[in-house]
Motif scaffolding. Structure first.
Motif, PDB file in Angstrom:
ATOM      1  N   VAL A   1       0.870  -1.165   0.000  1.00 45.45           N
ATOM      2  CA  VAL A   1       0.000   0.000   0.000  1.00 45.45           C
ATOM      3  C   VAL A   1       0.915   1.225   0.000  1.00 45.45           C
ATOM      4  CG1 VAL A   1      -1.769   1.243   1.280  1.00 45.45           C
ATOM      5  CG2 VAL A   1      -1.771  -1.238   1.276  1.00 45.45           C
ATOM      6  N   PRO A   2       0.724   2.162  -0.905  1.00 49.38           N
ATOM      7  CA  PRO A   2       1.601   3.330  -0.965  1.00 49.38           C
ATOM      8  C   PRO A   2       1.546   4.161   0.321  1.00 49.38           C
ATOM      9  CG  PRO A   2       0.148   3.247  -2.872  1.00 49.38           C
ATOM     10  CD  PRO A   2      -0.273   2.167  -1.962  1.00 49.38           C
ATOM     11  N   TYR A   3       2.652   4.802   0.626  1.00 46.58           N
ATOM     12  CA  TYR A   3       2.749   5.622   1.830  1.00 46.58           C
ATOM     13  C   TYR A   3       1.700   6.726   1.815  1.00 46.58           C
ATOM     14  CZ  TYR A   3       4.525   8.937   5.226  1.00 46.58           C
ATOM     15  OH  TYR A   3       4.634   9.802   6.288  1.00 46.58           O
ATOM     16  N   SER A   4       1.480   7.341   0.650  1.00 40.76           N
ATOM     17  CA  SER A   4       0.509   8.435   0.560  1.00 40.76           C
ATOM     18  C   SER A   4      -0.904   7.953   0.884  1.00 40.76           C
ATOM     19  CB  SER A   4       0.543   9.052  -0.839  1.00 40.76           C
ATOM     20  OG  SER A   4       0.237   8.088  -1.815  1.00 40.76           O
ATOM     21  N   ALA A   5      -1.235   6.726   0.500  1.00 40.93           N
ATOM     22  CA  ALA A   5      -2.568   6.188   0.789  1.00 40.93           C
ATOM     23  C   ALA A   5      -2.732   5.954   2.292  1.00 40.93           C
ATOM     24  CB  ALA A   5      -2.788   4.898   0.026  1.00 40.93           C
ATOM     25  N   LYS A   6      -1.677   5.451   2.946  1.00 38.27           N
ATOM     26  CA  LYS A   6      -1.729   5.253   4.399  1.00 38.27           C
ATOM     27  C   LYS A   6      -1.899   6.596   5.104  1.00 38.27           C
ATOM     28  CE  LYS A   6       1.235   1.165   4.727  1.00 38.27           C
ATOM     29  NZ  LYS A   6       2.507   0.653   5.240  1.00 38.27           N
ATOM     30  N   ARG A   7      -1.094   7.573   4.676  1.00 35.48           N
ATOM     31  CA  ARG A   7      -1.133   8.905   5.276  1.00 35.48           C
ATOM     32  C   ARG A   7      -2.532   9.508   5.123  1.00 35.48           C
ATOM     33  NH1 ARG A   7       1.520   9.953   8.758  1.00 35.48           N
ATOM     34  NH2 ARG A   7      -0.092  11.161   9.686  1.00 35.48           N
ATOM     35  N   LYS A   8      -3.118   9.385   3.938  1.00 34.69           N
ATOM     36  CA  LYS A   8      -4.441   9.937   3.660  1.00 34.69           C
ATOM     37  C   LYS A   8      -5.499   9.275   4.555  1.00 34.69           C
ATOM     38  CE  LYS A   8      -7.393  10.783  -0.366  1.00 34.69           C
ATOM     39  NZ  LYS A   8      -7.562  10.526  -1.786  1.00 34.69           N
ATOM     40  N   ARG A   9      -5.413   7.968   4.707  1.00 37.18           N
ATOM     41  CA  ARG A   9      -6.364   7.241   5.549  1.00 37.18           C
ATOM     42  C   ARG A   9      -6.262   7.698   6.997  1.00 37.18           C
ATOM     43  NH1 ARG A   9      -6.211   2.754   8.759  1.00 37.18           N
ATOM     44  NH2 ARG A   9      -4.035   2.399   8.273  1.00 37.18           N
ATOM     45  N   LEU A  10      -5.034   7.829   7.509  1.00 33.34           N
ATOM     46  CA  LEU A  10      -4.851   8.270   8.893  1.00 33.34           C
ATOM     47  C   LEU A  10      -5.318   9.708   9.109  1.00 33.34           C
ATOM     48  CD1 LEU A  10      -1.410   6.609   9.646  1.00 33.34           C
ATOM     49  CD2 LEU A  10      -3.645   5.940  10.521  1.00 33.34           C
ATOM     50  N   ASP A  11      -5.071  10.573   8.125  1.00 35.47           N
ATOM     51  CA  ASP A  11      -5.541  11.957   8.230  1.00 35.47           C
ATOM     52  C   ASP A  11      -7.064  12.009   8.282  1.00 35.47           C
ATOM     53  OD1 ASP A  11      -2.962  12.909   8.235  1.00 35.47           O
ATOM     54  OD2 ASP A  11      -2.954  13.455   6.093  1.00 35.47           O
TER      55      ASP A  11
ATOM     56  N   LYS B   1      -9.017   9.674   9.372  1.00 35.76           N
ATOM     57  CA  LYS B   1      -9.426   9.156  10.681  1.00 35.76           C
ATOM     58  C   LYS B   1      -9.294  10.236  11.752  1.00 35.76           C
ATOM     59  CE  LYS B   1      -8.458   4.933  12.022  1.00 35.76           C
ATOM     60  NZ  LYS B   1      -7.921   3.599  12.249  1.00 35.76           N
ATOM     61  N   LYS B   2      -8.212  11.011  11.678  1.00 32.62           N
ATOM     62  CA  LYS B   2      -8.007  12.085  12.661  1.00 32.62           C
ATOM     63  C   LYS B   2      -9.093  13.144  12.537  1.00 32.62           C
ATOM     64  CE  LYS B   2      -3.100  11.920  13.579  1.00 32.62           C
ATOM     65  NZ  LYS B   2      -1.788  12.494  13.284  1.00 32.62           N
ATOM     66  N   LYS B   3      -9.420  13.515  11.293  1.00 31.35           N
ATOM     67  CA  LYS B   3     -10.458  14.523  11.071  1.00 31.35           C
ATOM     68  C   LYS B   3     -11.798  14.041  11.613  1.00 31.35           C
ATOM     69  CE  LYS B   3      -8.482  16.615   6.924  1.00 31.35           C
ATOM     70  NZ  LYS B   3      -8.585  16.703   5.464  1.00 31.35           N
ATOM     71  N   ARG B   4     -12.105  12.786  11.344  1.00 34.41           N
ATOM     72  CA  ARG B   4     -13.366  12.202  11.817  1.00 34.41           C
ATOM     73  C   ARG B   4     -13.413  12.171  13.342  1.00 34.41           C
ATOM     74  NH1 ARG B   4     -18.255  12.109  10.359  1.00 34.41           N
ATOM     75  NH2 ARG B   4     -19.417  10.310  11.064  1.00 34.41           N
ATOM     76  N   SER B   5     -12.284  11.858  13.938  1.00 35.10           N
ATOM     77  CA  SER B   5     -12.178  11.825  15.398  1.00 35.10           C
ATOM     78  C   SER B   5     -12.427  13.216  15.981  1.00 35.10           C
ATOM     79  CB  SER B   5     -10.790  11.320  15.791  1.00 35.10           C
ATOM     80  OG  SER B   5     -10.570  11.508  17.152  1.00 35.10           O
ATOM     81  N   GLU B   6     -11.847  14.242  15.365  1.00 35.01           N
ATOM     82  CA  GLU B   6     -12.040  15.622  15.832  1.00 35.01           C
ATOM     83  C   GLU B   6     -13.505  16.026  15.716  1.00 35.01           C
ATOM     84  OE1 GLU B   6      -9.842  17.595  17.342  1.00 35.01           O
ATOM     85  OE2 GLU B   6      -8.397  15.945  17.223  1.00 35.01           O
ATOM     86  N   VAL B   7     -14.150  15.641  14.624  1.00 26.77           N
ATOM     87  CA  VAL B   7     -15.574  15.969  14.442  1.00 26.77           C
ATOM     88  C   VAL B   7     -16.389  15.339  15.562  1.00 26.77           C
ATOM     89  CG1 VAL B   7     -17.578  15.515  12.968  1.00 26.77           C
ATOM     90  CG2 VAL B   7     -15.463  16.337  11.961  1.00 26.77           C
ATOM     91  N   LYS B   8     -16.109  14.083  15.883  1.00 32.14           N
ATOM     92  CA  LYS B   8     -16.871  13.394  16.932  1.00 32.14           C
ATOM     93  C   LYS B   8     -16.581  13.974  18.313  1.00 32.14           C
ATOM     94  CE  LYS B   8     -17.778   9.025  14.675  1.00 32.14           C
ATOM     95  NZ  LYS B   8     -17.784   7.576  14.827  1.00 32.14           N
ATOM     96  N   LYS B   9     -15.319  14.371  18.533  1.00 32.42           N
ATOM     97  CA  LYS B   9     -14.982  14.998  19.818  1.00 32.42           C
ATOM     98  C   LYS B   9     -15.713  16.317  19.974  1.00 32.42           C
ATOM     99  CE  LYS B   9     -10.384  13.289  20.879  1.00 32.42           C
ATOM    100  NZ  LYS B   9      -8.943  13.614  20.835  1.00 32.42           N
ATOM    101  N   GLY B  10     -15.863  17.034  18.887  1.00 30.29           N
ATOM    102  CA  GLY B  10     -16.556  18.319  18.913  1.00 30.29           C
ATOM    103  C   GLY B  10     -18.021  18.198  19.262  1.00 30.29           C
ATOM    104  N   ARG B  11     -18.606  17.058  19.080  1.00 28.91           N
ATOM    105  CA  ARG B  11     -20.029  16.841  19.385  1.00 28.91           C
ATOM    106  C   ARG B  11     -20.272  16.595  20.872  1.00 28.91           C
ATOM    107  NH1 ARG B  11     -20.983  12.471  14.735  1.00 28.91           N
ATOM    108  NH2 ARG B  11     -20.915  13.848  12.925  1.00 28.91           N
ATOM    109  N   SER B  12     -19.244  16.170  21.576  1.00 31.26           N
ATOM    110  CA  SER B  12     -19.451  15.805  22.997  1.00 31.26           C
ATOM    111  C   SER B  12     -19.557  17.052  23.855  1.00 31.26           C
ATOM    112  CB  SER B  12     -18.289  14.928  23.466  1.00 31.26           C
ATOM    113  OG  SER B  12     -17.087  15.653  23.424  1.00 31.26           O
ATOM    114  N   LYS B  13     -20.091  16.856  25.088  1.00 28.22           N
ATOM    115  CA  LYS B  13     -20.239  17.970  26.028  1.00 28.22           C
ATOM    116  C   LYS B  13     -18.862  18.371  26.513  1.00 28.22           C
ATOM    117  CE  LYS B  13     -24.773  16.572  27.583  1.00 28.22           C
ATOM    118  NZ  LYS B  13     -25.560  16.088  28.719  1.00 28.22           N
ATOM    119  N   PRO B  14     -18.637  19.635  26.615  1.00 24.51           N
ATOM    120  CA  PRO B  14     -17.319  20.071  27.113  1.00 24.51           C
ATOM    121  C   PRO B  14     -17.147  19.733  28.593  1.00 24.51           C
ATOM    122  CG  PRO B  14     -18.760  21.960  26.819  1.00 24.51           C
ATOM    123  CD  PRO B  14     -19.488  20.755  26.306  1.00 24.51           C
TER     124      PRO B  14
END
Length: 138
Positions: free
Chosen positions: A111-121, A123-136
């Motif tokens: 699997v190319p390095y760029s594809a791995k990097r893109k997948r992880l990025d 995942k991070k963005k999705r994680s931030e979106v979900k964290k933003g939904r929770s109560k502070p």
């Protein structure tokens, strides 16, 4: 002779053509002409095919071959019997050529390095979106 590949040709005496009346709408023309053409080719008894070719065809086209070992194709698209016969012969040649094509082995690739990097990025963005939904937490 019907040419399948550059090394294989099937004589026309091994193929049987049956004609019948087409189904569906069409009025008087359909009701009085036998324009439907059915091609019947006995794969098991064909002297022009080698044993290896027969097993390839039998395994790859098993859904289209009956218990007698006959491959049957039919065409009723056109109004004329001649055009239906041409169409069914061309389908037959394409089908046999596809069945006799050698299967290329798959080469494993990394699997190319760029594809791995893109997948992880992503995942991070999705994680931030979900964290933003929770109560502070104060």
């Amino acid at each position: 002779m019907i040419s399948i590949t550059h090394t294989l040709s099937i004589p026309e005496n091994e193929i049987t053509f049956l004609t019948s009346r087409s189904s569906g709408p069409g009025g008087q023309h359909v009701n009085k002409t036998s324009s439907k053409v059915t091609l019947v080719f006995n794969v098991q008894d064909s002297p022009s095919l080698s044993d290896y070719q027969k097993t390839l065809i039998m395994s790859r086209l098993s859904g289209r071959i009956n218990t007698k070992g006959e491959l049957q194709l039919s065409c009723e698209e056109h109004r004329s019997q001649f055009r239906n016969k041409e169409e069914v012969v061309s389908r037959f040649t394409k089908m046999l050529a596809e069945a006799l094509k050698p299967v290329r082995k798959r080469r494993k690739t990394k699997v190319p390095y760029s594809a791995k990097r893109k997948r992880l990025d992503n995942k991070k963005k999705r994680s931030e979106v979900k964290k933003g939904r929770s109560k502070p937490s104060y």
